[in-house]
Design an enzyme around this catalytic site. Structure first.
Site, PDB file in Angstrom:
ATOM      1  N   GLU A 196       0.633  -3.910  -4.903  1.00 30.23           N
ATOM      2  CA  GLU A 196       1.947  -3.824  -4.249  1.00 30.23           C
ATOM      3  C   GLU A 196       2.911  -2.983  -5.070  1.00 30.23           C
ATOM      4  O   GLU A 196       2.999  -3.148  -6.293  1.00 30.23           O
ATOM      5  CB  GLU A 196       2.482  -5.250  -4.100  1.00 30.23           C
ATOM      6  CG  GLU A 196       3.122  -5.528  -2.790  1.00 30.23           C
ATOM      7  CD  GLU A 196       2.168  -5.441  -1.600  1.00 30.23           C
ATOM      8  OE1 GLU A 196       2.095  -4.359  -0.979  1.00 30.23           O
ATOM      9  OE2 GLU A 196       1.500  -6.434  -1.303  1.00 30.23           O
TER      10      GLU A 196
ATOM     11  N   THR B 210       2.640  -0.054  -5.801  1.00 28.49           N
ATOM     12  CA  THR B 210       1.919   0.932  -6.612  1.00 28.49           C
ATOM     13  C   THR B 210       1.873   2.291  -5.906  1.00 28.49           C
ATOM     14  O   THR B 210       1.642   3.299  -6.553  1.00 28.49           O
ATOM     15  CB  THR B 210       0.474   0.461  -6.837  1.00 28.49           C
ATOM     16  OG1 THR B 210      -0.047   0.040  -5.570  1.00 28.49           O
ATOM     17  CG2 THR B 210       0.419  -0.716  -7.802  1.00 28.49           C
ATOM     18  N   ASP B 211       2.107   2.307  -4.592  1.00 29.56           N
ATOM     19  CA  ASP B 211       1.811   3.555  -3.857  1.00 29.56           C
ATOM     20  C   ASP B 211       2.819   4.666  -4.118  1.00 29.56           C
ATOM     21  O   ASP B 211       2.483   5.831  -3.968  1.00 29.56           O
ATOM     22  CB  ASP B 211       1.601   3.309  -2.345  1.00 29.56           C
ATOM     23  CG  ASP B 211       2.812   2.808  -1.595  1.00 29.56           C
ATOM     24  OD1 ASP B 211       3.820   2.431  -2.236  1.00 29.56           O
ATOM     25  OD2 ASP B 211       2.753   2.774  -0.345  1.00 29.56           O
TER      26      ASP B 211
ATOM     27  N   ALA C 129       7.812  -8.479   9.871  1.00 33.92           N
ATOM     28  CA  ALA C 129       6.983  -9.501   9.219  1.00 33.92           C
ATOM     29  C   ALA C 129       6.238  -8.932   8.022  1.00 33.92           C
ATOM     30  O   ALA C 129       5.384  -9.585   7.437  1.00 33.92           O
ATOM     31  CB  ALA C 129       5.994 -10.086  10.231  1.00 33.92           C
TER      32      ALA C 129
ATOM     33  N   SER D 288       3.681  -3.912   8.775  1.00 36.89           N
ATOM     34  CA  SER D 288       3.645  -2.467   9.054  1.00 36.89           C
ATOM     35  C   SER D 288       3.633  -2.095  10.522  1.00 36.89           C
ATOM     36  O   SER D 288       2.863  -1.232  10.963  1.00 36.89           O
ATOM     37  CB  SER D 288       2.443  -1.808   8.359  1.00 36.89           C
ATOM     38  OG  SER D 288       2.618  -1.882   6.997  1.00 36.89           O
TER      39      SER D 288
ATOM     40  N   SER E 195       5.930  -0.413  11.835  1.00 38.18           N
ATOM     41  CA  SER E 195       6.400   0.979  11.932  1.00 38.18           C
ATOM     42  C   SER E 195       5.268   1.961  11.676  1.00 38.18           C
ATOM     43  O   SER E 195       5.149   2.965  12.383  1.00 38.18           O
ATOM     44  CB  SER E 195       7.600   1.275  11.037  1.00 38.18           C
ATOM     45  OG  SER E 195       7.734   0.370  10.015  1.00 38.18           O
TER      46      SER E 195
ATOM     47  N   GLU F  63       8.659   8.985   8.323  1.00 41.00           N
ATOM     48  CA  GLU F  63       9.410   7.791   7.923  1.00 41.00           C
ATOM     49  C   GLU F  63      10.368   8.112   6.769  1.00 41.00           C
ATOM     50  O   GLU F  63      11.514   7.675   6.756  1.00 41.00           O
ATOM     51  CB  GLU F  63       8.447   6.658   7.539  1.00 41.00           C
ATOM     52  CG  GLU F  63       9.192   5.385   7.200  1.00 41.00           C
ATOM     53  CD  GLU F  63       8.477   4.103   7.578  1.00 41.00           C
ATOM     54  OE1 GLU F  63       7.436   4.155   8.270  1.00 41.00           O
ATOM     55  OE2 GLU F  63       8.974   3.042   7.173  1.00 41.00           O
TER      56      GLU F  63
ATOM     57  N   ASP G  55       0.833   2.100   3.935  1.00 40.70           N
ATOM     58  CA  ASP G  55       0.796   1.477   5.261  1.00 40.70           C
ATOM     59  C   ASP G  55       0.174   2.429   6.284  1.00 40.70           C
ATOM     60  O   ASP G  55      -0.648   2.030   7.119  1.00 40.70           O
ATOM     61  CB  ASP G  55       2.212   1.111   5.726  1.00 40.70           C
ATOM     62  CG  ASP G  55       2.921   0.215   4.731  1.00 40.70           C
ATOM     63  OD1 ASP G  55       2.237  -0.386   3.886  1.00 40.70           O
ATOM     64  OD2 ASP G  55       4.162   0.130   4.805  1.00 40.70           O
TER      65      ASP G  55
HETATM   66  C1  GLA Z   1       6.171  -1.236   2.010  1.00 39.34           C
HETATM   67  C2  GLA Z   1       6.056   0.286   1.949  1.00 39.34           C
HETATM   68  C3  GLA Z   1       4.745   0.690   1.286  1.00 39.34           C
HETATM   69  C4  GLA Z   1       4.572  -0.017  -0.055  1.00 39.34           C
HETATM   70  C5  GLA Z   1       4.827  -1.520   0.092  1.00 39.34           C
HETATM   71  C6  GLA Z   1       4.797  -2.232  -1.230  1.00 39.34           C
HETATM   72  O1  GLA Z   1       5.200  -1.768   2.837  1.00 39.34           O
HETATM   73  O2  GLA Z   1       6.098   0.817   3.245  1.00 39.34           O
HETATM   74  O3  GLA Z   1       4.691   2.077   1.136  1.00 39.34           O
HETATM   75  O4  GLA Z   1       5.386   0.554  -1.036  1.00 39.34           O
HETATM   76  O5  GLA Z   1       6.065  -1.772   0.708  1.00 39.34           O
HETATM   77  O6  GLA Z   1       3.519  -2.199  -1.764  1.00 39.34           O
END
Ligand code: GLA
Length: 385
Positions: free
Chosen positions: A31, A33-34, A125, A128, A130, A162, A174
């Site tokens: 989480e 990390t992206d 929630a 994802s 979106s 986005e 996501d």
């Molecule tokens: C959201 C963002 C993702 C990621 C997560 C945390 O979902 O859209 O890109 O950064 O938070 O891991």
């Protein structure tokens, strides 16, 4: 007939040329990390967003959602402008409009289209919704106009929409999970190279279940806390002379922490570096078929998000603590945090008991009743009609 296709026909008076579907996701581990070029291990949910679509001969984009009372919103492709996200019920249209804008910005020759959207991915929630809408739209428009793209390219364009059009500074996890997942597998994702590995993840075969506990606390990533986390990571990487925190090896963490003077920056760095390591460890446990052994790593990840990254909330903490006390192998918040959903890895027979325990604890704390469902890794985006 497919419901999106039927809805399209009823609304626009002729059948769509096709229907495309893209799923929501949960992230097993990895989480925040992206946006640090790191690793993540998400998988797609069976809940998906469907886009029924047909080309138009002009430059109009007509948008309708079966789930939002916004009527038909008509936009002109030539006037799409980033940052102009409408308020109110039409706010959702920024996602498909942003995708059309990103495709055009990339020089892809898409034209006008009529879109009819319906979705069973819950919104707000942390699952994802979106990304599902963006990826389904991107796949629909590119395939309609005869320029199909590989999943990673769709995901990159969806993320561009986005970030630049909607104005949410998210990473690419996501969209990649929605575009590239495969049924029965978690997706190991290297967010620097977009290299993917499909890791078998079959809870049922091991007598396990993965529960998703939607706390019903709505999170909003456009809110400054996400952007603030992102900039403290980038500042810390710069202070350490690294391109990204991904480049800080786990073994070098203590030395790097001793060089950082800002205590908040130190905690953020510790989360990112230990989280990347947890992704690799969870992946190794899944590959070895030791799913239960992944549990404690999930709980450790939650503690790190709560204490070092400070993106949890009382409802997520209660869901995790209660699931663990009721016998889960491990549990954690999933997604960006500040609300949204938690995951719990449990024995299949414990489902009713864990669900009851979590619902009881929420009631006792005076929190809104959570929604508890099962997560089963499903396939990524595809044309379904
Ligand atoms: C959201 C963002 C993702 C990621 C997560 C945390 O979902 O859209 O890109 O950064 O938070 O891991």
């Amino acid at each position: 007939m497919n419901r999106a296709a039927q809805g399209f026909q009823d609304l626009y008076g002729s059948p769509p040329e096709g229907v495309w579907a893209a799923p929501g996701r949960v992230n097993l581990i990895g989480e925040h990390t992206d946006y640090n070029d790191g690793f993540a291990l998400p998988f797609a949910l069976p809940q998906r967003t469907e886009v029924a679509a047909a080309r138009r001969t002009d430059r109009e984009l007509r948008l309708h959602s079966a789930d939002v009372p916004s009527g038909v919103v008509t936009l002109d492709l030539t006037d799409l402008t980033p940052g102009g996200t409408p308020r109110g019920p039409a706010g959702w249209t920024a996602y498909p409009a942003g995708v059309a804008w990103a495709l055009l910005e990339a020089g892809l020759p898409v034209g006008g289209a009529d879109l009819y959207v319906r979705s069973d991915v819950p919104t707000g929630a942390g699952l994802s919704s979106s990304a599902a809408l963006e990826v389904a739209t991107a796949m629909a428009l590119t395939e309609l106009y005869g320029i199909p793209l590989p999943g990673a390219e769709l995901a990159t364009l969806a993320r561009r929409a986005e970030n630049a059009y909607v104005g949410v500074p998210c990473g690419v996890m996501d969209q990649m999970a929605s575009a590239c997942s495969s049924a029965g597998h978690a997706l190991h994702l290297d967010t620097r190279t977009l290299e993917q590995r499909h890791i078998p993840f079959d809870c049922a075969a091991s007598g396990l279940r993965l529960l998703v506990i939607d706390t019903r606390v709505k999170h909003d990533l456009a809110d400054g806390a996400y952007a603030a986390r992102r900039s403290s990571c980038h500042r810390a990487a710069a202070a350490l002379g690294l391109p990204a925190l991904r480049d800080l090896a786990y073994a070098d963490l203590p030395e790097a922490l001793s060089r950082l003077t800002d205590p908040i920056g130190r905690r953020r760095v510790r989360h990112i570096v230990t989280e990347n390591e947890r992704v690799l460890r969870v992946e190794a446990e899944l590959r070895a078929g030791r799913l239960r052994a992944a549990g404690p790593l999930l709980t450790e990840g939650h503690a790190s998000l709560r204490d070092d990254y400070e993106v949890s909330c009382p409802e997520l903490d209660l869901a995790v603590a209660t699931a663990n006390a009721a016998g889960a192998y491990g549990a954690r918040m999933t997604g960006g945090g500040f609300g949204g959903s938690a995951l719990a890895l449990i024995d299949a027979e414990a489902e009713a008991e864990v669900t009851r325990a979590v619902e009881g604890a929420f009631a006792a704390a005076g929190f809104t009743a959570p929604h508890v469902t099962r997560a089963v890794p499903a396939a990524g985006a595809a044309r379904i009609l």
